[in-house]
Design an enzyme around this catalytic site. Structure first.
Site, PDB file in Angstrom:
ATOM      1  CG  ASP A 380      -2.303   0.816   1.534  1.00 25.79           C
ATOM      2  OD1 ASP A 380      -2.249   1.708   0.073  1.00 25.79           O
ATOM      3  OD2 ASP A 380      -3.217   0.422   1.680  1.00 25.79           O
ATOM      4  CD  GLU A 383       0.072   6.202  -3.798  1.00 25.88           C
ATOM      5  OE1 GLU A 383      -0.906   5.522  -3.745  1.00 25.88           O
ATOM      6  OE2 GLU A 383      -0.037   6.212  -2.469  1.00 25.88           O
ATOM      7  CG  ASP A 450      -7.905   4.844  -0.133  1.00 25.85           C
ATOM      8  OD1 ASP A 450      -7.384   3.885  -0.936  1.00 25.85           O
ATOM      9  OD2 ASP A 450      -6.721   5.863   0.323  1.00 25.85           O
TER      10      ASP A 450
END
Length: 668
Positions: A380, A383, A450
């Protein structure tokens, strides 16, 4: 100024040096710099893909050929690109007077290859092309939260954010593919008059082009130089259960047991974030997960693989922070307090571009997860996500964020892929929230982040998934139902959930996830307890009617396992998308280039998701001079026709080629 040297065309003028080389099938790499030496990085391109080219020295320049790709560079340095039939595909946008014989000679004084100095450092580089064909359509470029499949006319940020992944490879309807081979933060403007790519801080201008007669040929050529995904393991073909978040070992096991008790097909169950004591402590919190070995063993006996969430963030008060700081394993800030993300603690991310940091994090994960039998990781925050996306404020081992920041998710994936590979594991897949060009070869299954729980958001994800496949990332999925919000007891949300679930059965990976409402009370007082869980998010959490629909599509996905396996083999061998645009399968049909809301799951199944509330009918186009069979009714339709079909809440329109093996699999 212009010479041929060992299968390399070199153009030099003033401070600029430009190289043109053959790279892969029908491919050419063009790079330029104003530094004393050409940088050595190949970034997304495999250096072993360099090939010989044909060259012709002409009076006014040099012509270069590699298969179907032909490039001409004038003595003055202007580049044009053609296919094997002589059709002009790309032309640099020159508006200056360096070559007064150029028919576009201009006093505007704009360069196609612009190196604007950053004082005291590198350059803000810009590459400009003419928009040669007013009817051109452009696809790929990664994942952006907008509903448009055709990107012509778009202004795209070349940077990663939560739910945004910049993967700068595009496919043109004109018959070429283009990779902006620069991991720097920047911008792409795919305009009606000019197509431009920028990097705000870079030492080089670097791109790769390929020419092909079909989108599939272009995609496969790109996969040949940037790599393909591994073979998807068997547990990647079925249903994955996840929610934010299972708070205890017993809670997770009860859910797994219930799936097995009901006889529902399930391959993977997921332990989400804050199962650890603190961020940067890559291990189970023994308060809530007292016997992970027994848990893993029970799941394996049920035939369920366990995935655990990994975050790259390191809390300043965690047990590993001081050591990682001392050894230089953390991302640095150029100014201010050394914090990148302030969520459940002040944290900074480990520096995945540093090989030693990658080894350190993998060893922690290996000791606390992998050695216990966990072979599947949810990487997770890939980025990486920042509380403030001040890209000029972060510095990595390999350079500043502005220079190389988009490479982070590639190196994050590499951290675990290479560690697992050393252990002898084959067919590696890990779930990541972001990707850049080349992520695919490190087993990256990308999901769309998300996102909102709404039909608008669902439409965005359909475009995102199809464009990710064309950008060279064939493993892609979404949170079924969206991530933010959604009450399982709300009839409107139940409708959305059903429509998303039906579509999810025809995504590369079928994965249920979400942060449902109302949020649950805090459980416990230590570790990650303050990160409260969302409401129940299992298929039986939405009422009996929804449950029966979910069960139907879970079983359909299971029935399709042999077919899905063949699609994964194609992705592995050729780089083929699993989700395919209509024009990918039927490039000669002009109607297929117009359609953005219907797609193919592999070559033989046409899927028409229902992406609007209260929609009970769907208009769709059946391509090809063939016969199609409607899955729900068995009714046959002739191709090359627009039809309108029923889409009750129990089903979405699915059509199968009559002359295909999948028809037999589905017993139609």
């Amino acid at each position: 100024m212009l010479r041929i040297e060992e299968q390399k065309i070199i153009y030099h003028y003033d401070a600029e040096e430009l190289w043109i080389e053959g790279w892969g099938k029908n491919g050419l790499r063009i790079r330029a710099t104003k530094n004393a030496q050409m940088p050595e990085e190949d970034w997304a391109l495999n250096p072993l893909s360099k090939v010989s080219v044909e060259t012709d020295r002409l009076e006014n320049g040099v012509r270069v050929r590699n298969g179907k790709a032909e490039l001409f560079i004038t003595n003055g340095g202007k580049i044009t690109v053609y296919n094997q039939k002589g059709k002009l595909l790309l032309e640099e946008y020159w508006r200056n007077r360096r070559d007064v014989t150029d028919k576009k000679c201009s006093a505007i004084e704009l360069e196609a290859r612009e190196f604007q100095p950053n004082i005291g450092g590198d350059y803000h580089v810009t590459m400009r092309w003419e928009s040669v064909d007013k009817d051109e359509k452009l696809y790929g470029m990664g994942q952006y939260q907008q509903p448009y499949l055709d990107l012509k006319g778009m202004d795209l940020e070349l940077a990663h954010r939560n739910s945004q992944a910049s993967v700068p490879f595009l496919v043109s309807s004109a018959g070429y593919g283009l990779l902006w081979n620069n991991p720097g933060v920047g911008r792409a403007v795919l305009g009606k008059n000019i197509m431009s790519f920028e990097a705000y801080a870079s030492k080089t201008l670097d791109y790769w082009i390929t020419v092909g007669d079909t989108p599939a040929e272009i995609e496969e050529a790109y996969a040949g130089v940037a790599g393909t995904v591994p073979m998807m393991p068997e547990y990647g073909l079925g249903f994955w259960q996840c929610k934010l978040r299972y708070q205890t070992q017993e809670e997770l096991l009860e859910v797994a047991r219930e799936y097995k008790k009901r006889g529902l097909p399930i391959d993977v169950i997921v332990i989400d974030f804050f199962h650890w004591p603190k961020q940067g402590e890559w291990k189970f919190d023994p308060v809530y997960w007292p016997d992970p070995d027994a848990m893993i063993q029970e799941l394996k006996e049920m035939g369920i693989e366990l995935m655990v969430s990994i975050w790259p963030t390191v809390d300043r008060t965690s047990e590993n922070f001081d050591e990682m700081l001392e050894k230089g394993y953390l991302i640095r800030t150029e100014r201010g307090y050394r914090t990148g993300l302030d969520f459940e603690g002040a944290t900074i991310h480990y520096d995945a571009t540093n090989p030693a940091a990658r080894k350190y994090v993998w060893e922690k994960a290996k000791q606390n997860y992998y050695d216990k039998g966990i072979k599947l990781f949810w990487l997770d925050e890939a980025e990486p996500e920042y509380t403030a996306y001040d890209f000029d404020n972060y510095r990595y081992y390999r350079g500043t964020d502005l220079e190389i920041g988009n490479i982070y998710p590639v190196d994050y994936a590499k951290t675990f892929y290479e560690g697992m590979e050393v252990q002898g594991q084959k067919n590696i897949v890990n779930l990541l929230r972001c990707a850049w060009a080349g992520s695919q070869k490190y087993g990256a299954l990308v999901w769309s982040g998300d996102i909102a729980s709404s039909f608008e958001s669902m439409r965005n994800q359909l475009a995102a998934g199809l464009n990710m496949g064309l950008a060279g990332i064939p493993w892609w999925t979404t949170d079924i139902g969206g991530f933010h919000g959604g009450d399982p007891n709300d009839p409107a949300f139940r409708e959305l959930f059903v429509r998303w679930f039906q579509w999810g059965a025809f995504c590369p990976v079928m994965r249920l996830h979400g942060d449902r409402e109302p949020r649950q009370p805090q459980f416990g007082t230590t570790g990650g307890a303050t990160c409260c869980s969302g409401a129940a998010n299992e298929v039986w959490s939405y009422g009996e009617k929804v449950y029966e629909i979910c069960k139907k599509y879970m079983e359909l996905r299971e029935t399709l396992r042999p077919y899905t396996r063949t699609l994964m083999k194609e992705a592995h061998k050729k780089g083929s998308p699993v989700m395919r645009t209509m024009f990918y399968e039927y490039p000669g049909d002009k109607e297929c280039w117009k359609i953005e809301d219907t797609y193919f799951y592999g070559p033989d199944i046409l899927v028409a998701p229902v992406c609007y509330a209260n929609q009970k009918k769907r208009k769709l186009y059946l391509p090809g001079n063939i016969v199609w069979v409607e899955y729900e009714t068995g009714k046959e339709y002739s191709g090359q026709n627009w039809i309108e079909v029923s889409a009750p809440i129990e089903s979405i329109p699915i059509f199968v080629k009559k002359a295909s093996e999948v028809k037999e699999i589905l017993a139609l």
